[in-house]
Design a protein around this motif. Structure first.
Motif, PDB file in Angstrom:
ATOM      1  N   HIS A  89      32.244  40.581  17.322  1.00  0.00           N
ATOM      2  CA  HIS A  89      32.338  41.657  16.332  1.00  0.00           C
ATOM      3  C   HIS A  89      33.759  41.658  15.760  1.00  0.00           C
ATOM      4  N   GLU A  92      36.446  44.427  16.303  1.00  0.00           N
ATOM      5  CA  GLU A  92      36.915  44.643  17.670  1.00  0.00           C
ATOM      6  C   GLU A  92      38.048  43.653  17.929  1.00  0.00           C
ATOM      7  N   ARG A 136      32.532  44.495  11.715  1.00  0.00           N
ATOM      8  CA  ARG A 136      31.558  44.201  12.785  1.00  0.00           C
ATOM      9  C   ARG A 136      30.743  42.970  12.397  1.00  0.00           C
ATOM     10  N   HIS A 188      34.866  42.334  23.822  1.00  0.00           N
ATOM     11  CA  HIS A 188      34.498  43.337  22.811  1.00  0.00           C
ATOM     12  C   HIS A 188      35.393  44.562  22.913  1.00  0.00           C
ATOM     13  N   GLU A 189      35.125  45.511  21.994  1.00  0.00           N
ATOM     14  CA  GLU A 189      35.784  46.817  22.069  1.00  0.00           C
ATOM     15  C   GLU A 189      34.767  47.907  21.741  1.00  0.00           C
TER      16      GLU A 189
HETATM   17 ZN   LIG Z   1      31.139  44.499  20.182  1.00  0.00          ZN
END
Ligand SMILES: [Zn+2]
Length: 299
Positions: A89, A92, A136, A188-189
């Motif tokens: 993403h 992130e 994203r 990820h975040e």
């Molecule tokens: Zn993510």
């Protein structure tokens, strides 16, 4: 400026602590030291080969609009095969920033940990156009439809997944399965912390709970900075995600997702990128503490 140098100092200190605390050779029975914060007996290292690391860079989807770099670090020592993927993403940023930073660290004889062993394969910016845009995902690139990359994998792939996006997930699957990994991690975040009901400050995993718990206890005890929340395990992998696919593909391996908290509010991230990148790298350091010292896993 001042902040930056503080973080650099913290990161350097972490590496110094890392180097002094983990001295046994990879895969060797150096001292059966279950406490990662405690220095092992350095005399156990006398017969260890000096570390050499070969860095091989190739391209995934070469010549296409989704072309992105793949880095393989091959050591002269036996050990685990670790895959780290960032940039699934694009918004992130700490995920792909940490992956890019790790490539630089592993490339540097001065910066990398000398207890490294086995092989590491890193795809820092797997979803390159989304990463460059900081989104994203992009719904179109060069007029071609794309969709959420982390819903494009088999095992619950969303019905609207775009062909161009599925093509990226197919390419990733081929690279990773050819590599035959023991560890698969994606970075990820989340928009908030688990304390607010989100995924931030956590790792997500479906398998190998003993390893995950050991890794998180080690992180929370030895790496966490004052005032920052503990990281917890949230077994909440999503259908069609990278993690869902590889958890099912490798039920006996360590597969997990890191989710730092970017505290997204009013259209911006309110926790500094440098903090989140440090957290990502230190969760990985906590993983290396065990992955490179299997004698420490006693569960
Ligand atoms: Zn993510």
């Amino acid at each position: 400026m001042k902040k930056k140098s503080t973080y650099l100092l913290i990161i350097s200190l972490v590496f110094i602590i890392g180097l002094t605390s983990v001295l046994t050779a990879c895969g060797a029975n150096g001292g059966n030291d279950a406490d990662a914060s405690k220095p092992s007996n350095p005399t156990g290292d006398d017969n260890r080969e000096p570390l050499t690391v070969e860095h091989i860079t190739t391209k995934m989807l070469a010549g296409t609009r989704d072309e992105t770099e793949v880095h393989r670090f091959v050591t002269n020592r036996e050990g685990p095969r670790i895959v780290i993927v960032g940039g699934t993403h694009g918004d992130e940023k700490a995920g792909w920033s940490a992956a890019l930073k790790l490539v630089k660290i592993l490339d540097s004889e001065e910066k990398r940990r000398d207890d490294m062993c086995g092989e590491i394969l890193i795809i820092p910016q797997v979803n390159i156009n989304a990463d460059k845009a900081g989104k994203r995902y992009l719904s179109t690139v060069d007029g071609v439809a794309y969709s959420d990359f982390n819903r494009s994998f088999p095992n619950g792939r969303e019905s609207g997944a775009a062909a161009a996006t599925i093509k990226i997930s197919d390419a990733v699957i081929e690279i990773i399965e050819t590599f035959e990994p023991d560890y698969v991690v994606d970075l990820h975040e989340s928009r908030k912390s688990w304390e607010d009901g989100y995924l931030g400050n956590s790792v997500i995993s479906d398998n190998e709970p003993f390893f995950i718990e050991d890794m998180l206890i080690n992180y929370n005890d030895n790496y966490i900075e004052e005032g920052e929340p503990d990281f917890i395990n949230q077994p909440a992998v999503k259908n069609g995600s990278f993690s869902k696919y590889f958890s099912a593909r490798y039920p006996d391996k360590v597969v997990f997702t890191i989710e730092t908290n970017r505290e997204y509010a009013g259209g911006t991230d309110t926790i500094a990128l440098s903090v989140r990148v440090r957290q990502q790298l230190n969760i990985l350091n906590s993983m290396f503490d065990f992955a490179w010292h299997p004698e420490r896993i006693e569960a």
